[in-house]
Motif scaffolding. Sequence first.
Motif, PDB file in Angstrom:
ATOM      1  N   ARG A  17      -3.970 -23.717   1.039  1.00 57.58           N
ATOM      2  CA  ARG A  17      -5.252 -24.398   1.190  1.00 57.58           C
ATOM      3  C   ARG A  17      -5.774 -24.879  -0.169  1.00 57.58           C
ATOM      4  O   ARG A  17      -6.243 -26.013  -0.307  1.00 57.58           O
ATOM      5  CB  ARG A  17      -6.259 -23.443   1.837  1.00 57.58           C
ATOM      6  CG  ARG A  17      -7.603 -24.071   2.152  1.00 57.58           C
ATOM      7  CD  ARG A  17      -8.467 -23.109   2.920  1.00 57.58           C
ATOM      8  NE  ARG A  17      -8.821 -21.936   2.113  1.00 57.58           N
ATOM      9  CZ  ARG A  17      -8.647 -20.677   2.501  1.00 57.58           C
ATOM     10  NH1 ARG A  17      -8.092 -20.418   3.683  1.00 57.58           N
ATOM     11  NH2 ARG A  17      -9.009 -19.673   1.728  1.00 57.58           N
ATOM     12  N   GLU A  58      -7.397 -30.569   6.435  1.00 55.79           N
ATOM     13  CA  GLU A  58      -8.819 -30.319   6.219  1.00 55.79           C
ATOM     14  C   GLU A  58      -9.691 -30.971   7.289  1.00 55.79           C
ATOM     15  O   GLU A  58     -10.899 -30.735   7.314  1.00 55.79           O
ATOM     16  CB  GLU A  58      -9.231 -30.807   4.825  1.00 55.79           C
ATOM     17  CG  GLU A  58      -8.517 -30.038   3.715  1.00 55.79           C
ATOM     18  CD  GLU A  58      -8.882 -30.473   2.324  1.00 55.79           C
ATOM     19  OE1 GLU A  58      -9.087 -29.605   1.447  1.00 55.79           O
ATOM     20  OE2 GLU A  58      -8.973 -31.701   2.082  1.00 55.79           O
ATOM     21  N   ARG A 106      -9.388 -22.575   7.295  1.00 57.71           N
ATOM     22  CA  ARG A 106      -9.424 -21.105   7.192  1.00 57.71           C
ATOM     23  C   ARG A 106      -8.215 -20.454   7.852  1.00 57.71           C
ATOM     24  O   ARG A 106      -7.907 -19.292   7.596  1.00 57.71           O
ATOM     25  CB  ARG A 106     -10.720 -20.575   7.817  1.00 57.71           C
ATOM     26  CG  ARG A 106     -11.984 -20.973   7.045  1.00 57.71           C
ATOM     27  CD  ARG A 106     -13.235 -20.616   7.815  1.00 57.71           C
ATOM     28  NE  ARG A 106     -13.313 -21.327   9.099  1.00 57.71           N
ATOM     29  CZ  ARG A 106     -14.322 -21.213   9.949  1.00 57.71           C
ATOM     30  NH1 ARG A 106     -15.344 -20.416   9.664  1.00 57.71           N
ATOM     31  NH2 ARG A 106     -14.318 -21.892  11.096  1.00 57.71           N
ATOM     32  N   SER A 107      -7.518 -21.226   8.707  1.00 56.32           N
ATOM     33  CA  SER A 107      -6.334 -20.670   9.372  1.00 56.32           C
ATOM     34  C   SER A 107      -5.078 -20.785   8.505  1.00 56.32           C
ATOM     35  O   SER A 107      -4.014 -20.308   8.894  1.00 56.32           O
ATOM     36  CB  SER A 107      -6.098 -21.404  10.704  1.00 56.32           C
ATOM     37  OG  SER A 107      -5.738 -22.761  10.471  1.00 56.32           O
ATOM     38  N   ASP A 115      -8.322 -26.175  11.151  1.00 55.42           N
ATOM     39  CA  ASP A 115      -9.319 -25.348  10.477  1.00 55.42           C
ATOM     40  C   ASP A 115      -8.676 -24.807   9.201  1.00 55.42           C
ATOM     41  O   ASP A 115      -7.725 -24.012   9.270  1.00 55.42           O
ATOM     42  CB  ASP A 115      -9.742 -24.190  11.380  1.00 55.42           C
ATOM     43  CG  ASP A 115     -10.829 -23.325  10.747  1.00 55.42           C
ATOM     44  OD1 ASP A 115     -11.124 -23.504   9.546  1.00 55.42           O
ATOM     45  OD2 ASP A 115     -11.365 -22.456  11.451  1.00 55.42           O
ATOM     46  N   THR A 150      -7.902 -33.156  16.773  1.00 54.86           N
ATOM     47  CA  THR A 150      -7.522 -31.773  16.491  1.00 54.86           C
ATOM     48  C   THR A 150      -6.036 -31.571  16.759  1.00 54.86           C
ATOM     49  O   THR A 150      -5.499 -32.088  17.740  1.00 54.86           O
ATOM     50  CB  THR A 150      -8.316 -30.791  17.388  1.00 54.86           C
ATOM     51  OG1 THR A 150      -9.704 -31.038  17.244  1.00 54.86           O
ATOM     52  CG2 THR A 150      -8.018 -29.350  17.001  1.00 54.86           C
TER      53      THR A 150
END
Length: 526
Positions: free
Chosen positions: A316, A303, A309-310, A307, A268
Amino acid sequence: MSTYDAIIIGGGHNGLVTAAYLAKAKWKVLVLERRYIVGGASVTEETFPGYKVSTAAYVNSLFRPEIVRDLNLKAHGFEAIERNPASFSPFLDGRYLMLGRGLAQDTQEIAKFSKHDAEAYPKYEAMLERVASVIEPTLTQIPPNVLKPGIGDLLEMGKLGRSMQRMGPAMNEAIEMLSGAARPILDRWFESEELKGTIATDAIIGAFMAPSMPGTAYVLFHHVMGETNGKKGVWAYMRGGMGGLTQSIARAAKDLGVEIRTEAEVETILTKNGAVTGVALRNGDEFYAKKIASGVDMHLTFEKFLDPRSLPPEFRDAVARIGYESASVKINVAIDKLPSFTALPGHEPGLQHHGTVHFCPDQDFIERAYDDAKYGMPSREPVVEMCLPSSLDDTIAPPGKHLASMFVQYAPYARKDGPWTDANKAEFADRCFDIVERYAPGFKDSVLDRQILTPVDIEAKFGLTGGNIFQGTMPLHNLYMFRPVPGYANYRTPVKGLYMCGSAAHPGGGVMGAPGWNAAREMLKG
């Protein structure tokens, strides 16, 4: 001790270059590498006992000489062995074509097949040099932001436009080389299929395309922009295998104070309020920095490690559109003697063993091989290129033994008939060996051991999504100001403090070092 000025994700050649340049500027830098060894796809490994195998990348020419100079890599073990000739193409009728020994000798060789082509070849080479004079300087430039250009971006685009304009009518050739198909270009210049087939193989290396498809001309051109020991267009083996290149960078980086950790798999990228704060490893360890450079591809970075979505929706979506198609297989082979070709016999090291051996009679052979792959099946008659580096470097194989390095097209990542298995990998490798056997009887009997890396294996071993050796395909819409995605070609990303420093960024794939060098310069700007 776990806080740094910068953290580099991935210890490939580009990541190491970025780390070294940052350390030269007195930054405290940490490199995190997933594998047991740094180098990414440019490594030397003892795949077979007593052999030093260039597991993935196997030749060098594109690596920037400025980096060799700046980091004093020759003092750290960087040694390039020039290949002369560059290529050897045997044919089943007993003739052969050698290229890369100098223009005069090249034209003599080509004249064996076509006097017309012998006269045209110097003009073709001059055309490539004209295009290179415009394109090569862009490799170490920071591309402009095409979505939200500032004054500097507009000036940069204007400068490139003026460079193209100065080419006059030859501008059309440059545009075609950047966007067109290799086959129409070669058909226009030459008549001999033996010559065209040899050249066309460079247009498909690492690309899931046939020479008749747009985009292959740039792949072809991409392979002529390098140099070795100051000699333009000359390709080389690295002494001790390709790890000789990356280990020299690693040694230079360590001397500059870079900390390198292997078997350190990032899970991460840590963020807070839209900015990076550090990374977390799979084993739970965390390291902190306000600047992070990712040397892995866009899929893994945005990906997997973040995240999605951030991220801004348009970014994206652009990341999701990047292609990672691959149909390249690498086969490393331990052999007990060099192959003896019917067209030029002899097991003792000779000119026929020094460069890349092309087993390709014509362009149609490549097209037929691609036809199988585009429908999801490995080529029934694969396009095989073979290098025999031990013919010039006696450090990589036991005395009296040799290494063969095969790069093969086409074997798609996703087979139509089901997943890759040990059985169908062996079957495909046997097809490749059968091709070589036609030109060099006895080759199969000389094989002592082999390693077969399909795109699936390349992905798993080297962290290259889809097995794509360029960290993403390289059509025109994914080059220069559009690489990795429009608006973010300056190595920065929507996440504050996060940069891209690998082949996913401009100028793309190949053992070049330019993405890492360019990224370091951007990071140092603040």
